[in-house]
Motif scaffolding. Sequence first.
Motif, PDB file in Angstrom:
ATOM      1  N   LYS B  68       0.831  -1.205   0.000  1.00 38.93           N
ATOM      2  CA  LYS B  68       0.000   0.000   0.000  1.00 38.93           C
ATOM      3  C   LYS B  68       0.865   1.254   0.000  1.00 38.93           C
ATOM      4  O   LYS B  68       0.562   2.228  -0.684  1.00 38.93           O
ATOM      5  N   ALA B  69       1.890   1.207   0.781  1.00 39.28           N
ATOM      6  CA  ALA B  69       2.766   2.372   0.847  1.00 39.28           C
ATOM      7  C   ALA B  69       3.358   2.656  -0.522  1.00 39.28           C
ATOM      8  O   ALA B  69       3.400   3.803  -0.976  1.00 39.28           O
ATOM      9  N   PHE B  70       3.762   1.604  -1.153  1.00 42.70           N
ATOM     10  CA  PHE B  70       4.335   1.768  -2.485  1.00 42.70           C
ATOM     11  C   PHE B  70       3.303   2.325  -3.450  1.00 42.70           C
ATOM     12  O   PHE B  70       3.570   3.261  -4.215  1.00 42.70           O
ATOM     13  N   GLU B  71       2.116   1.766  -3.410  1.00 42.40           N
ATOM     14  CA  GLU B  71       1.070   2.221  -4.322  1.00 42.40           C
ATOM     15  C   GLU B  71       0.748   3.690  -4.094  1.00 42.40           C
ATOM     16  O   GLU B  71       0.577   4.456  -5.049  1.00 42.40           O
ATOM     17  N   LEU B  72       0.683   4.052  -2.840  1.00 38.81           N
ATOM     18  CA  LEU B  72       0.395   5.458  -2.547  1.00 38.81           C
ATOM     19  C   LEU B  72       1.473   6.353  -3.144  1.00 38.81           C
ATOM     20  O   LEU B  72       1.178   7.387  -3.745  1.00 38.81           O
ATOM     21  N   SER B  73       2.683   5.947  -2.995  1.00 38.35           N
ATOM     22  CA  SER B  73       3.771   6.794  -3.488  1.00 38.35           C
ATOM     23  C   SER B  73       3.728   6.926  -5.001  1.00 38.35           C
ATOM     24  O   SER B  73       4.024   7.985  -5.540  1.00 38.35           O
ATOM     25  N   VAL B  74       3.347   5.853  -5.653  1.00 41.45           N
ATOM     26  CA  VAL B  74       3.329   5.899  -7.117  1.00 41.45           C
ATOM     27  C   VAL B  74       2.065   6.576  -7.631  1.00 41.45           C
ATOM     28  O   VAL B  74       2.133   7.527  -8.415  1.00 41.45           O
ATOM     29  N   LEU B  75       0.938   6.104  -7.176  1.00 45.01           N
ATOM     30  CA  LEU B  75      -0.332   6.608  -7.697  1.00 45.01           C
ATOM     31  C   LEU B  75      -0.491   8.098  -7.420  1.00 45.01           C
ATOM     32  O   LEU B  75      -0.967   8.847  -8.265  1.00 45.01           O
ATOM     33  N   CYS B  76      -0.124   8.496  -6.249  1.00 41.59           N
ATOM     34  CA  CYS B  76      -0.426   9.849  -5.822  1.00 41.59           C
ATOM     35  C   CYS B  76       0.813  10.739  -5.774  1.00 41.59           C
ATOM     36  O   CYS B  76       0.750  11.870  -5.314  1.00 41.59           O
ATOM     37  N   ASP B  77       1.903  10.202  -6.211  1.00 38.40           N
ATOM     38  CA  ASP B  77       3.099  11.020  -6.306  1.00 38.40           C
ATOM     39  C   ASP B  77       3.484  11.592  -4.945  1.00 38.40           C
ATOM     40  O   ASP B  77       3.822  12.755  -4.814  1.00 38.40           O
ATOM     41  N   ALA B  78       3.405  10.756  -3.957  1.00 37.40           N
ATOM     42  CA  ALA B  78       3.719  11.199  -2.606  1.00 37.40           C
ATOM     43  C   ALA B  78       5.045  10.600  -2.151  1.00 37.40           C
ATOM     44  O   ALA B  78       5.466   9.566  -2.644  1.00 37.40           O
ATOM     45  N   GLU B  79       5.638  11.277  -1.227  1.00 39.27           N
ATOM     46  CA  GLU B  79       6.836  10.721  -0.624  1.00 39.27           C
ATOM     47  C   GLU B  79       6.430   9.924   0.596  1.00 39.27           C
ATOM     48  O   GLU B  79       5.699  10.414   1.457  1.00 39.27           O
ATOM     49  N   VAL B  80       6.912   8.732   0.683  1.00 38.79           N
ATOM     50  CA  VAL B  80       6.518   7.864   1.779  1.00 38.79           C
ATOM     51  C   VAL B  80       7.746   7.230   2.408  1.00 38.79           C
ATOM     52  O   VAL B  80       8.625   6.745   1.708  1.00 38.79           O
ATOM     53  N   ALA B  81       7.796   7.291   3.714  1.00 39.17           N
ATOM     54  CA  ALA B  81       8.847   6.584   4.437  1.00 39.17           C
ATOM     55  C   ALA B  81       8.179   5.709   5.479  1.00 39.17           C
ATOM     56  O   ALA B  81       7.349   6.177   6.249  1.00 39.17           O
ATOM     57  N   LEU B  82       8.532   4.470   5.474  1.00 36.36           N
ATOM     58  CA  LEU B  82       7.885   3.517   6.376  1.00 36.36           C
ATOM     59  C   LEU B  82       8.942   2.642   7.027  1.00 36.36           C
ATOM     60  O   LEU B  82       9.767   2.041   6.342  1.00 36.36           O
TER      61      LEU B  82
END
Lengths: 219, 219
Positions: B68-82
Amino acid sequence: MSEDVGRRRMQQQEEEEEDESLKAAAAAVEEGGGKRKRKRGRVELRRIEDRTSRQVRFSKRRSGLFKKAFELSVLCDAEVALVVFSPAGRLYEFVSSDTSVEQIFGRCKDIPDMVIDDLNIAARDSRGYCNIQLDLNEQSAPESVSELNSFAQMALELDVKEMSIAELTRFEEIVTEVLAAVKSIRIMKVAELTQTEARLKRDPQKKGDNWSGQESGKE
Amino acid sequence: MSEDVGRRRMQQQEEEEEDESLKAAAAAVEEGGGKRKRKRGRVELRRIEDRTSRQVRFSKRRSGLFKKAFELSVLCDAEVALVVFSPAGRLYEFVSSDTSVEQIFGRCKDIPDMVIDDLNIAARDSRGYCNIQLDLNEQSAPESVSELNSFAQMALELDVKEMSIAELTRFEEIVTEVLAAVKSIRIMKVAELTQTEARLKRDPQKKGDNWSGQESGKE
DNA sequence: TCCTATACATAAAT
DNA sequence: ATTTATGTATAGGA
């Protein structure tokens, strides 16, 4: 996981257009209204172009993600730190215990004899050890790789911990540039090779799997 | 026959059962006995006691979370650190990278589309050549970051174009690690700042609704 | 592991 | 914001 999708789809018999129409018709009889066709395609794993849509999805998916993170931390007694920057630059964060993000990240520090400390948080293996230096030294690489070692060494010597956010941002930009360039060049070389040798067959189905390479640690 | 009707009926049954199950679960909790496990899902939002079960849950949910984290980062162009620590103390982490394939190939116009496709690299926005050197030189950084400039300079001096594919691959690994690390640290620092400004405390209770209080948004 | 049934998330429509 | 249809995640079992 992503690989399973294909199989699962087969099992669950994803409906094709015609199939869908049939069902819609049947439903129409049942419901007395025929407007029940809402096929939304498979979610493509690429950036959503429409701004509004992207924003909406971001909100929803962010909610879902944070919820999952919370559940994981409670159900499985795990420590979780999650930081998200929206495309608009807003910050959202979640930390499982009452420790701060910095503490969670800071846990990466209690590794003995590590010169590089925080620098390679991302480069630890599943046992929590920094291995970038070891990798660099032990990887009996070709001669010209010593250059790379120097490069890495320099990266390591930068006192990243002490940098201001602005400096870090700048640093990140630089490294991003470097990475992009290296990737470009490597891919080009591979492409040259490929061309010279033979035509590869098209292979479109391994698209969504790249993310797994960025996860570290194993069971 | 109409599968649609069947499905609908089934869903209704589910909902009714769901209700009962809730009561049953509640009763079970109160009395500590009489646990009927007719329903799979619907998990209590509390620590799983059985060790093995918790471990399995952890694995599965962790996978899902990272995906999910990956998808969020790709789909929504967000930076994610988990970052996740398993109960056993193992570290798992994901840091989104802006260095998408598209970006990379935005810089390379020399590769025939077919080859790119063959390599499973879809997007290309052919606008420029590989321009790392120009980019790096043109960016006149603030003075306080002369160190970073040195870094960039060194990157420049590496004769990347002469490297073998193996060397490039290795180099790419190194730079990727560095980038991930820098990103982590930057995000962490920003998070620290935010926390200092406004410390939002969260209070995990019973339902999965309270997690939302743990999010903090900021400009 | 893999599979299946079911709960859950969520895109689209309201 | 609410509803609905449909895809996904995952608990439990083989």
